[in-house]
Design an enzyme around this catalytic site. Structure first.
Site, PDB file in Angstrom:
ATOM      1  N   LYS A  53       3.727   3.563  -2.055  1.00 33.69           N
ATOM      2  CA  LYS A  53       3.505   2.222  -2.597  1.00 33.69           C
ATOM      3  C   LYS A  53       4.801   1.631  -3.146  1.00 33.69           C
ATOM      4  O   LYS A  53       5.108   0.455  -2.922  1.00 33.69           O
ATOM      5  CB  LYS A  53       2.431   2.278  -3.677  1.00 33.69           C
ATOM      6  CG  LYS A  53       1.049   2.647  -3.147  1.00 33.69           C
ATOM      7  CD  LYS A  53       0.071   2.986  -4.258  1.00 33.69           C
ATOM      8  CE  LYS A  53      -1.267   3.450  -3.678  1.00 33.69           C
ATOM      9  NZ  LYS A  53      -2.232   3.878  -4.715  1.00 33.69           N
ATOM     10  N   GLN A  97      -2.800   4.823 -10.991  1.00 37.50           N
ATOM     11  CA  GLN A  97      -3.094   5.766  -9.916  1.00 37.50           C
ATOM     12  C   GLN A  97      -4.184   6.747 -10.339  1.00 37.50           C
ATOM     13  O   GLN A  97      -4.120   7.345 -11.408  1.00 37.50           O
ATOM     14  CB  GLN A  97      -1.827   6.530  -9.527  1.00 37.50           C
ATOM     15  CG  GLN A  97      -2.009   7.488  -8.376  1.00 37.50           C
ATOM     16  CD  GLN A  97      -2.343   6.784  -7.060  1.00 37.50           C
ATOM     17  OE1 GLN A  97      -1.813   5.718  -6.762  1.00 37.50           O
ATOM     18  NE2 GLN A  97      -3.225   7.385  -6.285  1.00 37.50           N
ATOM     19  N   ASP A 120      -5.632  -3.565  -7.670  1.00 33.75           N
ATOM     20  CA  ASP A 120      -6.579  -2.656  -7.033  1.00 33.75           C
ATOM     21  C   ASP A 120      -7.978  -3.262  -6.949  1.00 33.75           C
ATOM     22  O   ASP A 120      -8.839  -2.727  -6.252  1.00 33.75           O
ATOM     23  CB  ASP A 120      -6.658  -1.338  -7.800  1.00 33.75           C
ATOM     24  CG  ASP A 120      -5.924  -0.204  -7.104  1.00 33.75           C
ATOM     25  OD1 ASP A 120      -5.574  -0.373  -5.920  1.00 33.75           O
ATOM     26  OD2 ASP A 120      -5.711   0.839  -7.733  1.00 33.75           O
TER      27      ASP A 120
END
Length: 281
Positions: A53, A97, A120
């Site tokens: 990422k 994460q 997200d």
């Protein structure tokens, strides 16, 4: 003939467009959108995902604002870091994460991320915006699936879509996003009675159950489009939730693993980061 959807090529096109858009809108690199990835602990798989990422952020011309926290970090300490990033105008997107180390609760921490920075698409507020069809940042993997379907010209309006999987990360938002494109939706899972019969009704079959090799030829009707979201590491490499080799000559289209949905997830994260920077606050 079965067509194998090239997710790598589609993801590259998406990322190239983000790169061009960033360069046009932010000629000064110091003002480019900034993504703060937050990694807690030393989980090897998470470290690999975060590295990918971060690399994509830099390659698209955006700013990599990574934060690493040791596994011993407390719930309140992680919360304080998220609050700091939420208040920082240089940070346009925040990604926590998952999974977190044992002893940390993910949902309360995720919900500290403002919807405008929730790249997200997992906060309670973002979920509500999706459910109501209002503007917001959508979960990256379902967004990537929609991009694949649209690029391949797969008709969603009026189609019957079966989503195998019910997670907050993929299954539920995937069903909602297909429904908003006028598909008729069935949500199933590995415990669904006579799963094969249910799955065989699908024009579009999205499999995100997290069970390696769950779906095979007996689950797929002729001419269906099959999207495999599963990702499992084995001694022989990566495999998915679908026994893809059984579908040749049955499915019209199928995503391979690797090279199908996976590249799209990071590509759509880049899209979300740019959208977050351009969201009128």
């Amino acid at each position: 003939m079965t067509t194998y959807i090239d997710g790598k090529a589609i993801a590259l096109r998406v990322r190239d467009q983000v790169t061009a858009d960033v360069a046009a809108a932010y000629p000064d690199p110091d003002t480019a959108p900034g993504l703060a990835t937050v990694l807690v602990g030393n989980d090897p798989a998470s470290a690999v995902y975060i590295a990918g990422k971060r690399r994509a952020v830099r390659e698209t011309g955006m700013r990599d604002l990574h934060r690493f926290l040791p596994a011993t970090t407390t719930q309140s300490e992680v919360a304080a870091v998220i609050d700091e990033l939420a208040a920082d105008p240089a940070v346009h997107g925040i990604l926590l994460q998952l999974p977190l180390p044992a002893g940390l609760e993910a949902n309360p921490l995720i919900d500290r991320i403002p919807a405008t920075k929730d790249v997200d698409g997992l906060t309670t507020q973002s979920t509500g915006l999706l459910s109501r069809g209002e503007y917001g940042l959508r979960p990256c993997t379902p967004s990537g699936v929609i991009e694949l379907l649209e690029t391949e010209g797969v008709k969603m309006r009026g189609a019957h879509a079966v989503v195998v999987g019910r997670s907050a990360l993929v299954g539920h938002p995937m069903a909602e996003m297909l429904l908003q494109r006028d598909a008729t939706i069935t949500i199933a899972h590995q415990l669904t009675t006579n799963l094969a019969a249910v799955a065989r009704t699908a024009d579009i079959l999205v499999v995100a159950a997290g069970v390696r090799g769950l779906i095979g030829a007996e689950h797929v009707k002729a001419g269906a489009t099959v999207i495999d979201v599963g990702m499992h590491r084995t001694a022989n490499g990566l495999s998915g939730d679908v026994r893809t080799e059984e579908l040749d000559g049955i499915a019209a289209r199928v995503t391979p693993v690797p090279g199908g949905v996976g590249p799209m997830t990071i590509a759509m994260l880049m899209v979300n980061t740019l959208r977050a920077a351009q969201w009128v606050r």
